[in-house]
Write an enzyme that holds these catalytic residues in place. Structure first.
Site, mmCIF file in Angstrom:
data_model
loop_
_atom_site.group_PDB
_atom_site.id
_atom_site.type_symbol
_atom_site.label_atom_id
_atom_site.label_comp_id
_atom_site.label_asym_id
_atom_site.label_seq_id
_atom_site.Cartn_x
_atom_site.Cartn_y
_atom_site.Cartn_z
ATOM 1 N N ALA A 1 0.821 -1.330 0.009
ATOM 2 C CA ALA A 1 -0.010 0.066 -0.112
ATOM 3 C C ALA A 1 0.946 1.183 -0.067
ATOM 4 O O ALA A 1 0.202 2.472 0.044
ATOM 5 C CB ALA A 1 -0.987 0.077 1.156
ATOM 6 N N ALA A 2 2.156 1.340 -0.149
ATOM 7 C CA ALA A 2 3.060 2.463 -0.189
ATOM 8 C C ALA A 2 2.395 3.136 -1.498
ATOM 9 O O ALA A 2 2.546 4.550 -1.066
ATOM 10 C CB ALA A 2 4.531 1.953 -0.210
ATOM 11 N N GLY A 3 2.416 2.562 -2.518
ATOM 12 C CA GLY A 3 1.926 3.247 -3.697
ATOM 13 C C GLY A 3 0.679 3.950 -3.423
ATOM 14 O O GLY A 3 0.180 5.026 -4.097
ATOM 15 N N ASP A 4 -0.289 3.349 -2.624
ATOM 16 C CA ASP A 4 -1.646 3.858 -2.431
ATOM 17 C C ASP A 4 -1.378 5.041 -1.720
ATOM 18 O O ASP A 4 -2.425 6.137 -1.908
ATOM 19 C CB ASP A 4 -2.604 2.694 -1.805
ATOM 20 C CG ASP A 4 -2.747 1.554 -2.806
ATOM 21 O OD1 ASP A 4 -2.574 1.768 -3.987
ATOM 22 O OD2 ASP A 4 -2.910 0.462 -2.180
HETATM 23 O O1 RIB Z 1 -1.727 -1.703 -3.260
HETATM 24 C C1 RIB Z 1 -1.879 -2.749 -1.967
HETATM 25 C C2 RIB Z 1 -3.157 -3.348 -2.347
HETATM 26 O O2 RIB Z 1 -3.290 -4.072 -3.464
HETATM 27 C C3 RIB Z 1 -3.730 -4.221 -1.016
HETATM 28 O O3 RIB Z 1 -4.393 -3.812 -0.062
HETATM 29 C C4 RIB Z 1 -4.481 -5.417 -1.861
HETATM 30 O O4 RIB Z 1 -5.882 -5.361 -1.410
HETATM 31 C C5 RIB Z 1 -4.133 -5.031 -3.418
HETATM 32 O O5 RIB Z 1 -5.172 -4.680 -3.881
#
Ligand code: RIB
Length: 330
Positions: A272-275
């Site tokens: 989730a770093a990219g998120d």
């Molecule tokens: O970017 C990380 C996410 O990728 C995770 O939370 C997982 O659910 C996938 O969608």
């Protein structure tokens, strides 16, 4: 929601951080919600291998949901459009989003498919491998988007990823142009993108693998990333930001590239770093930061998240960013 923090700029006066409060624009996130089932272990198994010894935990994830939560925790007014299963995870997600002050009116409960699930293995370096069962995310439809058009019409920024059907991403991007909203597309997971879609994207944020696929050249270092970004700009995207993990990011627009470095941290889990990067980028831009300053904020937020386990469990809050800046200035 009451007034929100609007500027990441603050004055650090002895031990006291003074923050300015103003209103920022609305961010609409269109994307996936998953329950992440995570095993933290020594190494990621190769095909046919069983790795014994690992610890298990579950936490909410999904690229769309993670980006919505990141933007909300960092102070933006967020609307999230997503499809959830009509099951225990779907109910949990909906409640959690409300607790994060995310507008949930446009979440759709799907009676035919279960909530999305991601099976994640994280190794001792913090690297991961992820398999997603899309479930209800695969049913997000143009009808769902039409229901949400009042919110999209008011958006300053629309943030999307690729864990939902491509025709939905294309439809939203086309509408956003007429609504004069800025579109940020995080092209993850990697997938081919049409020229029509690329031409409607204001900011594209691929990682190295995604940049390589979209540009059609190998991306192994910063120089390659710049070349790929310039090639993608030529396909019609206004601004391309290639995220490079611990090496920061490269921004390319108007035929010029700028490198932004990131803080060195000891990674525990890069999930989730990219998120977090994308959510923070949207918030900083909605508050009027220029692109370089916004990418710095995004790198700072992502650097905090990789020092923690999990997806949404790792996303920083605004006050942590401020403390982090204060500590680094001392
Ligand atoms: O970017 C990380 C996410 O990728 C995770 O939370 C997982 O659910 C996938 O969608």
């Amino acid at each position: 929601m009451a007034e929100r923090l609007n500027s990441f700029d603050q004055t650090i006066n002895k031990n006291c951080v003074i923050i300015s409060y103003m209103k920022s624009g609305k961010i609409v996130v269109v994307g996936s919600s998953n329950m992440d089932m995570v095993v933290k272990t020594d190494h990621i198994p190769v095909p046919g291998e069983t790795v014994l010894s690992g610890s298990f935990f579950m936490n909410p994830g999904g690229k769309g949901a993670n980006q919505a939560v990141a933007a909300a925790r960092l102070g933006a007014e967020v609307v999230f459009i997503s499809r959830l299963g009509n099951d225990i995870f779907g109910k949990q997600f909906s409640q959690l989003f409300s607790e994060e002050n995310i507008e949930t009116s446009y979440l759709v409960s799907d009676d035919n498919l279960p909530s999305g699930v991601a099976l994640i293995t994280v190794d001792k370096e913090g690297e991961n491998s992820i398999v997603v069962a899309a479930g209800a995310n695969a049913n997000l439809s143009i009808d769902d988007i039409n229901e949400a058009l009042p919110a999209i019409a008011e958006a300053q920024i629309i943030l999307m990823q690729l864990e939902i059907p491509m025709n939905v991403v294309e439809y939203v991007a086309a509408y956003a142009v007429s609504a004069k909203a800025k579109v940020i597309l995080n092209p993850a997971p990697a997938a081919p993108l049409s020229e029509e879609l690329l031409a409607r994207i204001d900011i594209l944020t691929p990682n190295e693998t995604e940049a390589s696929m979209i540009a059609g050249i190998p991306v192994n270092d910063i120089e390659d990333a710049q070349k790929a970004a310039l090639l993608i700009c030529r396909k019609g995207v206004k601004t391309v930001i290639v995220t490079l993990g611990s090496k920061g990011a490269v921004i390319c627009e108007n035929n010029r590239c700028t490198r932004v470095e990131t803080k060195k941290v000891l990674p525990l889990d890069t999930t989730a770093a990219g998120d977090v990067f994308n959510g923070a980028l949207a918030v900083a831009l909605s508050e009027g930061k220029d692109i370089v300053a916004a990418v710095r904020v995004a790198c700072d937020a992502a650097a905090i998240s990789v020092t923690r386990l999990g997806a949404q469990s790792s996303i920083p809050y605004r006050n942590e960013m401020i403390l982090n800046i204060a500590i680094n200035k001392q």
